[in-house]
Design a protein around this motif. Structure first.
Motif, PDB file in Angstrom:
ATOM      1  N   SER A 248       0.814  -1.219   0.090  1.00  0.00           N
ATOM      2  CA  SER A 248      -0.053  -0.159  -0.091  1.00  0.00           C
ATOM      3  C   SER A 248       0.810   1.261  -0.025  1.00  0.00           C
ATOM      4  CB  SER A 248      -0.961   0.062   1.251  1.00  0.00           C
ATOM      5  OG  SER A 248      -0.090   0.109   2.564  1.00  0.00           O
ATOM      6  N   PRO A 249       0.426   2.401  -0.384  1.00  0.00           N
ATOM      7  CA  PRO A 249       1.326   3.511  -0.338  1.00  0.00           C
ATOM      8  C   PRO A 249       2.030   3.861   0.822  1.00  0.00           C
ATOM      9  CG  PRO A 249      -1.024   3.911  -1.575  1.00  0.00           C
ATOM     10  CD  PRO A 249      -0.903   2.594  -1.016  1.00  0.00           C
ATOM     11  N   ASP A 250       1.208   3.585   1.939  1.00  0.00           N
ATOM     12  CA  ASP A 250       1.776   4.170   3.263  1.00  0.00           C
ATOM     13  C   ASP A 250       2.830   2.862   3.868  1.00  0.00           C
ATOM     14  OD1 ASP A 250      -0.107   2.153   4.096  1.00  0.00           O
ATOM     15  OD2 ASP A 250      -1.231   3.667   5.298  1.00  0.00           O
ATOM     16  N   THR A 251       2.932   1.775   3.084  1.00  0.00           N
ATOM     17  CA  THR A 251       3.656   0.352   3.469  1.00  0.00           C
ATOM     18  C   THR A 251       3.024  -0.235   4.810  1.00  0.00           C
ATOM     19  OG1 THR A 251       5.493   1.861   2.606  1.00  0.00           O
ATOM     20  CG2 THR A 251       5.851  -0.434   3.428  1.00  0.00           C
ATOM     21  N   THR A 252       1.879   0.212   5.222  1.00  0.00           N
ATOM     22  CA  THR A 252       1.233  -0.629   6.158  1.00  0.00           C
ATOM     23  C   THR A 252       0.614  -1.960   5.643  1.00  0.00           C
ATOM     24  OG1 THR A 252      -0.934   0.400   5.956  1.00  0.00           O
ATOM     25  CG2 THR A 252       1.033   1.655   7.509  1.00  0.00           C
ATOM     26  N   LEU A 253       0.345  -2.001   4.566  1.00  0.00           N
ATOM     27  CA  LEU A 253      -0.159  -3.291   4.086  1.00  0.00           C
ATOM     28  C   LEU A 253       0.218  -3.857   2.894  1.00  0.00           C
ATOM     29  CD1 LEU A 253      -4.173  -2.156   4.199  1.00  0.00           C
ATOM     30  CD2 LEU A 253      -3.052  -3.502   5.960  1.00  0.00           C
ATOM     31  N   ILE A 254       0.020  -5.195   2.771  1.00  0.00           N
ATOM     32  CA  ILE A 254       0.590  -5.820   1.475  1.00  0.00           C
ATOM     33  C   ILE A 254      -0.695  -6.465   0.809  1.00  0.00           C
ATOM     34  CG2 ILE A 254       1.951  -7.933   0.717  1.00  0.00           C
ATOM     35  CD1 ILE A 254       3.908  -7.070   3.195  1.00  0.00           C
ATOM     36  N   ALA A 255      -0.804  -6.576  -0.426  1.00  0.00           N
ATOM     37  CA  ALA A 255      -1.541  -7.209  -1.137  1.00  0.00           C
ATOM     38  C   ALA A 255      -0.912  -8.336  -2.010  1.00  0.00           C
ATOM     39  CB  ALA A 255      -2.373  -6.387  -2.156  1.00  0.00           C
ATOM     40  N   THR A 256      -1.571  -9.374  -2.051  1.00  0.00           N
ATOM     41  CA  THR A 256      -0.930 -10.499  -2.727  1.00  0.00           C
ATOM     42  C   THR A 256      -2.145 -11.220  -3.582  1.00  0.00           C
ATOM     43  OG1 THR A 256      -1.530 -12.182  -0.980  1.00  0.00           O
ATOM     44  CG2 THR A 256       0.715 -11.189  -0.976  1.00  0.00           C
ATOM     45  N   GLY A 257      -1.690 -11.728  -4.780  1.00  0.00           N
ATOM     46  CA  GLY A 257      -2.578 -12.351  -5.584  1.00  0.00           C
ATOM     47  C   GLY A 257      -1.619 -13.432  -6.223  1.00  0.00           C
ATOM     48  N   GLY A 258      -2.519 -14.619  -6.657  1.00  0.00           N
ATOM     49  CA  GLY A 258      -1.807 -15.711  -7.382  1.00  0.00           C
ATOM     50  C   GLY A 258      -3.052 -16.617  -7.709  1.00  0.00           C
ATOM     51  N   ARG A 259      -2.454 -17.981  -7.468  1.00  0.00           N
ATOM     52  CA  ARG A 259      -3.352 -19.009  -7.836  1.00  0.00           C
ATOM     53  C   ARG A 259      -3.452 -19.881  -6.518  1.00  0.00           C
ATOM     54  NH1 ARG A 259      -5.191 -22.342 -12.171  1.00  0.00           N
ATOM     55  NH2 ARG A 259      -5.647 -24.383 -11.691  1.00  0.00           N
ATOM     56  N   ASP A 260      -4.948 -20.022  -6.128  1.00  0.00           N
ATOM     57  CA  ASP A 260      -5.054 -20.461  -5.028  1.00  0.00           C
ATOM     58  C   ASP A 260      -5.172 -22.054  -4.779  1.00  0.00           C
ATOM     59  OD1 ASP A 260      -5.571 -18.009  -4.128  1.00  0.00           O
ATOM     60  OD2 ASP A 260      -7.591 -18.058  -3.468  1.00  0.00           O
ATOM     61  N   GLY A 261      -5.192 -22.910  -5.878  1.00  0.00           N
ATOM     62  CA  GLY A 261      -5.030 -24.138  -5.866  1.00  0.00           C
ATOM     63  C   GLY A 261      -3.920 -24.676  -6.786  1.00  0.00           C
TER      64      GLY A 261
END
Length: 342
Positions: free
Chosen positions: A168-181
């Motif tokens: 996130s812009p303030d570096t407090t959060l991380i977003a992840t994406g991918g394949r769940d299976g």
């Protein structure tokens, strides 16, 4: 009647580009360097290369370290370093002036397919096929550990494979994406996950994509997260309540890469359908006709002023597109100005 009109719309966009030839395998990443006269690309041919935008020629020798395909690159906020992720599971920090690796971080067990920087330049975030996201402290060159700001070394994301990571812009959060299976060759519903960057705790799970999530981008104001997927869709999310706000579904193939213009008003997306699309983020509609390529497009990156767009393609070439000219012909020059105040 539709066909002639379609051809007429596509012609201007195709003429507003430069082609950079030299890589011998698909181009997976492209970034603009400060000053607006150079770009860096990375490729499955195991190299990074610097290009002069005026001469459309490579500058100097290839950058190489080891014998592994380079899957992703990102420029440091100060414009002096580049971080890369490779198929050998390593994250490398390159000095732009010396063209050499100054630090190499190991720990991932599978290819590193996504890397990004924190806004202050102190941390690098990496996502891997091994299902983890890791944070690295740039100064010490070590993985961040709990004694340093209570940062978790590694996040077990619960994705089978991680294809995209972003702070996130303030570096407090991380977003992840991918394949769940596990990979079976068939689509599988996959999510975007939001994590607390300090504790590694799961904050939210965003569902809606019907196949792997391959790319992520966060608007500078922190209010919107955008995701692209193998299901051919792009989705926008309100980060206040984590609700989906829109679906952009003009692509007809996997969406591999997305980028937001510096002023936050334009989105670019790269797809397996051999096109790049520009979107007006204010009304969520396409801008002009698609930017046609000869093969699958893997990545997109805006220049500092948003007037140029770099793309990398499976035909082994990189391209620079004149966004300003494309917008001018679409009578949308205003989209290059600062963000509108509501």
């Amino acid at each position: 009647m539709a066909s002639p009109i379609s051809k007429k719309k596509e012609t201007p966009a195709i003429t507003h580009r430069q082609k950079f030839e030299g890589h011998t395998e698909p181009v997976c990443g492209a970034i603009h360097l400060p000053g607006g006269q150079r770009i860096i690309t990375c490729s499955e041919d195991r190299s990074l290369r610097v290009w002069n935008l005026k001469t459309v020629k490579q500058i100097g020798e290839d950058w190489r370290d080891g014998d592994s395909e380079v899957a992703s690159i990102a420029l440091s906020p100060d414009g002096k370093k580049v971080v890369s992720g490779s198929w050998d599971g390593a994250v490398r920090l390159w000095d732009i002036d010396t063209c050499k690796v100054v630090k190499k971080w190991t720990g991932h067990a599978e290819p590193v397919v996504s890397v990004c920087w924190s806004r202050d330049g102190r941390r690098v975030l990496s996502g891997s096929d091994d299902g983890t996201a890791r944070q690295w402290e740039v100064e010490s060159g070590e993985t961040m550990s709990e004694p340093i700001e209570n940062i978790l070394t590694s996040i077990e994301t619960r994705h089978k494979h991680v294809y995209a990571v972003v702070y996130s812009p303030d570096t407090t959060l991380i977003a992840t994406g991918g394949r769940d299976g596990p990979y079976t060759g068939k689509p599988i519903e996959s999510s975007v996950k939001i994590w607390d960057a300090k504790t590694g705790k799961l904050v939210a799970t965003l569902k809606g994509h019907t196949d792997s999530v391959s790319c992520l981008a966060w608007t500078k104001d922190g209010k919107t997260l955008i995701s692209g997927s193998y299901d051919s869709s792009i989705r926008t999310w309100n980060t206040t309540n984590w609700q989906q706000t829109a679906v952009l579904d003009e692509h007809t193939g996997h969406v591999f890469g997305i980028a937001i213009s510096p002023n936050g008003r334009i989105l670019a997306s790269a797809s397996l359908d051999k096109t790049v699309r520009l979107w007006n983020l204010e009304n969520r509609k396409p801008i002009s006709s698609p930017l046609q390529h000869a093969d699958d497009v893997n990545c997109v990156s805006f220049s500092a002023g948003g007037k140029r767009l770099a793309t990398g393609c499976d035909d082994n070439n990189a391209f620079i597109w004149d966004v300003a000219a494309i917008l001018r012909e679409a009578a949308l020059d205003d989209l290059l100005s600062g963000p509108k105040v509501s």
